[in-house]
Structure formats: C-alpha cells, structure tokens
Design a protein around this motif. Structure first.
Motif, PDB file in Angstrom:
ATOM      1  N   MET A  18       0.965  -1.148   0.027  1.00 42.96           N
ATOM      2  CA  MET A  18       0.458   0.561   0.308  1.00 42.96           C
ATOM      3  C   MET A  18       0.879   1.243  -0.484  1.00 42.96           C
ATOM      4  SD  MET A  18      -2.966  -0.127   0.318  1.00 42.96           S
ATOM      5  CE  MET A  18      -4.712  -0.846   1.790  1.00 42.96           C
ATOM      6  N   LYS A  19       2.063   1.053  -0.029  1.00 36.76           N
ATOM      7  CA  LYS A  19       2.813   2.307  -0.178  1.00 36.76           C
ATOM      8  C   LYS A  19       3.572   2.633  -1.387  1.00 36.76           C
ATOM      9  CE  LYS A  19       4.783   1.707   4.515  1.00 36.76           C
ATOM     10  NZ  LYS A  19       5.703   2.372   5.552  1.00 36.76           N
ATOM     11  N   ASN A  20       3.153   1.557  -2.166  1.00 38.53           N
ATOM     12  CA  ASN A  20       3.600   2.319  -3.289  1.00 38.53           C
ATOM     13  C   ASN A  20       2.180   3.031  -4.502  1.00 38.53           C
ATOM     14  OD1 ASN A  20       4.904   2.762  -6.010  1.00 38.53           O
ATOM     15  ND2 ASN A  20       5.012   0.684  -6.321  1.00 38.53           N
ATOM     16  N   PRO A  21       2.047   4.200  -4.026  1.00 38.88           N
ATOM     17  CA  PRO A  21       1.073   4.976  -4.952  1.00 38.88           C
ATOM     18  C   PRO A  21       0.551   4.578  -6.428  1.00 38.88           C
ATOM     19  CG  PRO A  21       2.976   5.954  -4.093  1.00 38.88           C
ATOM     20  CD  PRO A  21       3.491   5.229  -3.715  1.00 38.88           C
ATOM     21  N   THR A  22       2.191   4.323  -7.048  1.00 35.82           N
ATOM     22  CA  THR A  22       2.887   4.135  -8.487  1.00 35.82           C
ATOM     23  C   THR A  22       1.668   2.712  -9.102  1.00 35.82           C
ATOM     24  OG1 THR A  22       4.561   3.807  -8.060  1.00 35.82           O
ATOM     25  CG2 THR A  22       4.498   5.427  -9.200  1.00 35.82           C
ATOM     26  N   ILE A  23       1.579   1.862  -8.049  1.00 30.90           N
ATOM     27  CA  ILE A  23       0.912   0.479  -8.840  1.00 30.90           C
ATOM     28  C   ILE A  23      -0.505   1.302  -8.589  1.00 30.90           C
ATOM     29  CG2 ILE A  23       0.134  -1.237  -8.272  1.00 30.90           C
ATOM     30  CD1 ILE A  23       2.919  -1.834  -7.138  1.00 30.90           C
ATOM     31  N   TRP A  24      -1.348   1.880  -7.666  1.00 27.83           N
ATOM     32  CA  TRP A  24      -2.645   2.077  -7.529  1.00 27.83           C
ATOM     33  C   TRP A  24      -3.401   2.633  -8.790  1.00 27.83           C
ATOM     34  CZ3 TRP A  24      -5.784  -0.736  -4.758  1.00 27.83           C
ATOM     35  CH2 TRP A  24      -4.967  -1.850  -4.262  1.00 27.83           C
ATOM     36  N   THR A  25      -1.556   3.758  -8.920  1.00 28.59           N
ATOM     37  CA  THR A  25      -2.854   4.904 -10.021  1.00 28.59           C
ATOM     38  C   THR A  25      -2.489   4.595 -11.261  1.00 28.59           C
ATOM     39  OG1 THR A  25      -0.475   5.370  -9.860  1.00 28.59           O
ATOM     40  CG2 THR A  25      -1.938   6.890  -8.831  1.00 28.59           C
ATOM     41  N   VAL A  26      -2.050   3.211 -11.399  1.00 26.66           N
ATOM     42  CA  VAL A  26      -2.048   2.421 -12.815  1.00 26.66           C
ATOM     43  C   VAL A  26      -3.149   1.732 -13.172  1.00 26.66           C
ATOM     44  CG1 VAL A  26      -0.631   0.348 -14.019  1.00 26.66           C
ATOM     45  CG2 VAL A  26       0.255   2.689 -13.295  1.00 26.66           C
ATOM     46  N   VAL A  27      -3.519   1.042 -11.459  1.00 25.11           N
ATOM     47  CA  VAL A  27      -4.729   0.144 -12.080  1.00 25.11           C
ATOM     48  C   VAL A  27      -5.977   1.084 -11.836  1.00 25.11           C
ATOM     49  CG1 VAL A  27      -5.855  -1.611 -10.303  1.00 25.11           C
ATOM     50  CG2 VAL A  27      -3.100  -1.660 -10.515  1.00 25.11           C
ATOM     51  N   LEU A  28      -5.642   2.171 -10.746  1.00 24.53           N
ATOM     52  CA  LEU A  28      -6.947   3.139 -11.106  1.00 24.53           C
ATOM     53  C   LEU A  28      -6.632   3.524 -12.666  1.00 24.53           C
ATOM     54  CD1 LEU A  28      -9.028   4.370  -9.289  1.00 24.53           C
ATOM     55  CD2 LEU A  28      -7.405   6.197  -9.534  1.00 24.53           C
ATOM     56  N   PHE A  29      -5.552   3.817 -13.560  1.00 26.95           N
ATOM     57  CA  PHE A  29      -6.135   4.081 -14.935  1.00 26.95           C
ATOM     58  C   PHE A  29      -6.523   2.856 -15.071  1.00 26.95           C
ATOM     59  CE2 PHE A  29      -3.560   4.733 -18.614  1.00 26.95           C
ATOM     60  CZ  PHE A  29      -3.789   5.820 -19.232  1.00 26.95           C
ATOM     61  N   PHE A  30      -6.117   2.158 -15.411  1.00 23.69           N
ATOM     62  CA  PHE A  30      -6.835   0.906 -16.180  1.00 23.69           C
ATOM     63  C   PHE A  30      -8.253   0.600 -15.667  1.00 23.69           C
ATOM     64  CE2 PHE A  30      -2.408  -0.467 -16.503  1.00 23.69           C
ATOM     65  CZ  PHE A  30      -2.730  -0.529 -18.367  1.00 23.69           C
ATOM     66  N   ALA A  31      -8.793   1.084 -14.459  1.00 20.99           N
ATOM     67  CA  ALA A  31     -10.205   0.516 -14.646  1.00 20.99           C
ATOM     68  C   ALA A  31     -11.224   1.821 -14.945  1.00 20.99           C
ATOM     69  CB  ALA A  31     -10.233   0.664 -12.925  1.00 20.99           C
ATOM     70  N   VAL A  32     -10.656   3.153 -14.766  1.00 26.06           N
ATOM     71  CA  VAL A  32     -11.202   3.920 -15.691  1.00 26.06           C
ATOM     72  C   VAL A  32     -11.473   3.842 -17.181  1.00 26.06           C
ATOM     73  CG1 VAL A  32     -11.477   6.392 -16.053  1.00 26.06           C
ATOM     74  CG2 VAL A  32     -11.094   5.480 -13.343  1.00 26.06           C
ATOM     75  N   GLY A  33     -10.259   3.571 -17.547  1.00 29.39           N
ATOM     76  CA  GLY A  33      -9.917   2.992 -19.007  1.00 29.39           C
ATOM     77  C   GLY A  33     -10.837   2.482 -20.058  1.00 29.39           C
ATOM     78  N   CYS A  72     -13.587   1.268 -17.868  1.00 29.52           N
ATOM     79  CA  CYS A  72     -15.394   1.667 -17.633  1.00 29.52           C
ATOM     80  C   CYS A  72     -15.390   2.752 -18.950  1.00 29.52           C
ATOM     81  CB  CYS A  72     -15.214   2.002 -16.373  1.00 29.52           C
ATOM     82  SG  CYS A  72     -15.280   0.977 -14.505  1.00 29.52           S
ATOM     83  N   GLN A  73     -14.652   3.201 -19.152  1.00 28.44           N
ATOM     84  CA  GLN A  73     -14.540   3.776 -20.843  1.00 28.44           C
ATOM     85  C   GLN A  73     -14.908   3.456 -21.764  1.00 28.44           C
ATOM     86  OE1 GLN A  73     -15.187   7.522 -20.744  1.00 28.44           O
ATOM     87  NE2 GLN A  73     -15.382   7.188 -18.623  1.00 28.44           N
ATOM     88  N   LEU A  74     -14.578   2.410 -22.058  1.00 34.99           N
ATOM     89  CA  LEU A  74     -14.581   1.678 -23.328  1.00 34.99           C
ATOM     90  C   LEU A  74     -15.471   0.731 -23.077  1.00 34.99           C
ATOM     91  CD1 LEU A  74     -10.885   0.277 -23.685  1.00 34.99           C
ATOM     92  CD2 LEU A  74     -11.715   1.612 -25.134  1.00 34.99           C
ATOM     93  N   VAL A  75     -16.425   0.215 -22.177  1.00 33.85           N
ATOM     94  CA  VAL A  75     -17.429  -0.710 -21.558  1.00 33.85           C
ATOM     95  C   VAL A  75     -18.734   0.586 -22.047  1.00 33.85           C
ATOM     96  CG1 VAL A  75     -18.597  -1.558 -20.338  1.00 33.85           C
ATOM     97  CG2 VAL A  75     -16.508  -2.445 -20.316  1.00 33.85           C
ATOM     98  N   ALA A  76     -18.621   1.650 -21.719  1.00 39.19           N
ATOM     99  CA  ALA A  76     -19.517   2.526 -22.081  1.00 39.19           C
ATOM    100  C   ALA A  76     -20.280   2.649 -23.652  1.00 39.19           C
ATOM    101  CB  ALA A  76     -19.045   3.533 -20.692  1.00 39.19           C
ATOM    102  N   GLN A  77     -18.929   3.158 -23.916  1.00 36.06           N
ATOM    103  CA  GLN A  77     -19.031   3.251 -25.306  1.00 36.06           C
ATOM    104  C   GLN A  77     -19.608   1.908 -26.568  1.00 36.06           C
ATOM    105  OE1 GLN A  77     -14.813   5.226 -26.662  1.00 36.06           O
ATOM    106  NE2 GLN A  77     -15.452   6.673 -25.117  1.00 36.06           N
ATOM    107  N   GLU A  78     -19.395   1.020 -25.637  1.00 40.23           N
ATOM    108  CA  GLU A  78     -19.523   0.335 -26.474  1.00 40.23           C
ATOM    109  C   GLU A  78     -21.404  -0.019 -27.261  1.00 40.23           C
ATOM    110  OE1 GLU A  78     -18.811  -3.626 -25.346  1.00 40.23           O
ATOM    111  OE2 GLU A  78     -16.641  -3.381 -25.190  1.00 40.23           O
ATOM    112  N   LYS A  79     -21.220  -0.153 -28.175  1.00 39.04           N
ATOM    113  CA  LYS A  79     -22.603   0.788 -28.892  1.00 39.04           C
ATOM    114  C   LYS A  79     -23.751  -1.301 -28.561  1.00 39.04           C
ATOM    115  CE  LYS A  79     -22.957   3.480 -32.442  1.00 39.04           C
ATOM    116  NZ  LYS A  79     -22.361   3.605 -33.421  1.00 39.04           N
ATOM    117  N   SER A  80     -24.637  -1.556 -28.001  1.00 40.36           N
ATOM    118  CA  SER A  80     -25.611  -2.508 -27.233  1.00 40.36           C
ATOM    119  C   SER A  80     -25.787  -2.793 -27.863  1.00 40.36           C
ATOM    120  CB  SER A  80     -26.371  -2.182 -25.676  1.00 40.36           C
ATOM    121  OG  SER A  80     -27.294  -1.210 -26.332  1.00 40.36           O
ATOM    122  N   PRO A  81     -26.911  -4.126 -28.802  1.00 44.00           N
ATOM    123  CA  PRO A  81     -27.671  -4.692 -30.003  1.00 44.00           C
ATOM    124  C   PRO A  81     -29.108  -4.076 -29.424  1.00 44.00           C
ATOM    125  CG  PRO A  81     -26.868  -5.721 -29.398  1.00 44.00           C
ATOM    126  CD  PRO A  81     -26.000  -4.638 -28.320  1.00 44.00           C
TER     127      PRO A  81
END
Length: 107
Positions: free
Chosen positions: A1-16, A18-27
């Motif tokens: 928990m002391k390494n904030p860069t790992i948490w920022t990278v994980v947070l960055f991938f999670a937000v990314g 979510c953005q990709l899933v939100a942009q998919e067109k549902s049939p």
C-alpha cells in the motif's frame, strides 16, 4: 500500500476499461411504427373510415363516368363536365336528360 504508482496505474486501467465498455453499442432494436408505414392512426380504430375529401373524389369520379355514359352532344357534355364539381350537378343532369327524352307515344 505504500507504492502509490501501482494504485494509480490500476485506477487508470479501471477507468479506461469503464470508458471502453460505456462506448460499446449495445444491439438495441426499436421498432417504432410511423404514420407513413401504417397510414393515419384513425385506420387502426376504424378501418372502414374514409375522409370527406376521399368521398368527394369518389363522387366526382362517379359523376364523370355518368356524363361520359350519356348520349348527348359534345357541347352539352363539356357544359356538364364543368358542372360536375358543383353542388347542383344532379339538377343540371336532370335538365339535360329530360329535355332529350322523347316518349314513343308522342311520335
């Protein structure tokens, strides 16, 4: 928990992600019936309904056919064709037809 860069990278991938899933067109298929497809809504409830304009058109066609079926001179036919659109058409037809009618007893 002391390494904030790992948490920022994980947070960055999670937000990314979510953005990709939100942009998919549902049939999603929606079928909206427009008035052009089915005609006016009144036909849904009263299929035998004819508008006043349609009734007039049918009456004009019937009157034209009646004038064309009469055995009268071209001059009288043209005069009657002008009168087809008037309200007193039957009066004009009866005047012309009764004038030309000759009974066999009179001859």
């Amino acid at each position: 928990m002391k390494n904030p860069t790992i948490w920022t990278v994980v947070l960055f991938f999670a937000v990314g992600f979510c953005q990709l899933v939100a942009q998919e067109k549902s049939p999603v298929t929606t079928t909206v019936a427009t008035e052009k497809d089915e005609g006016p809504i009144i036909f849904k409830f009263e299929p035998e309904y004819t508008s006043a304009e349609e009734t007039k058109r049918q009456e004009f066609k019937r009157n034209r056919a009646l004038v064309n079926a009469l055995e009268i001179s071209d001059r009288k036919r043209r005069r009657l064709m002008r009168k087809v659109f008037s309200k007193d058409f039957s009066k004009y037809v009866s005047e012309i037809v009764t004038v030309d009618t000759k009974l066999e007893d009179e001859q």
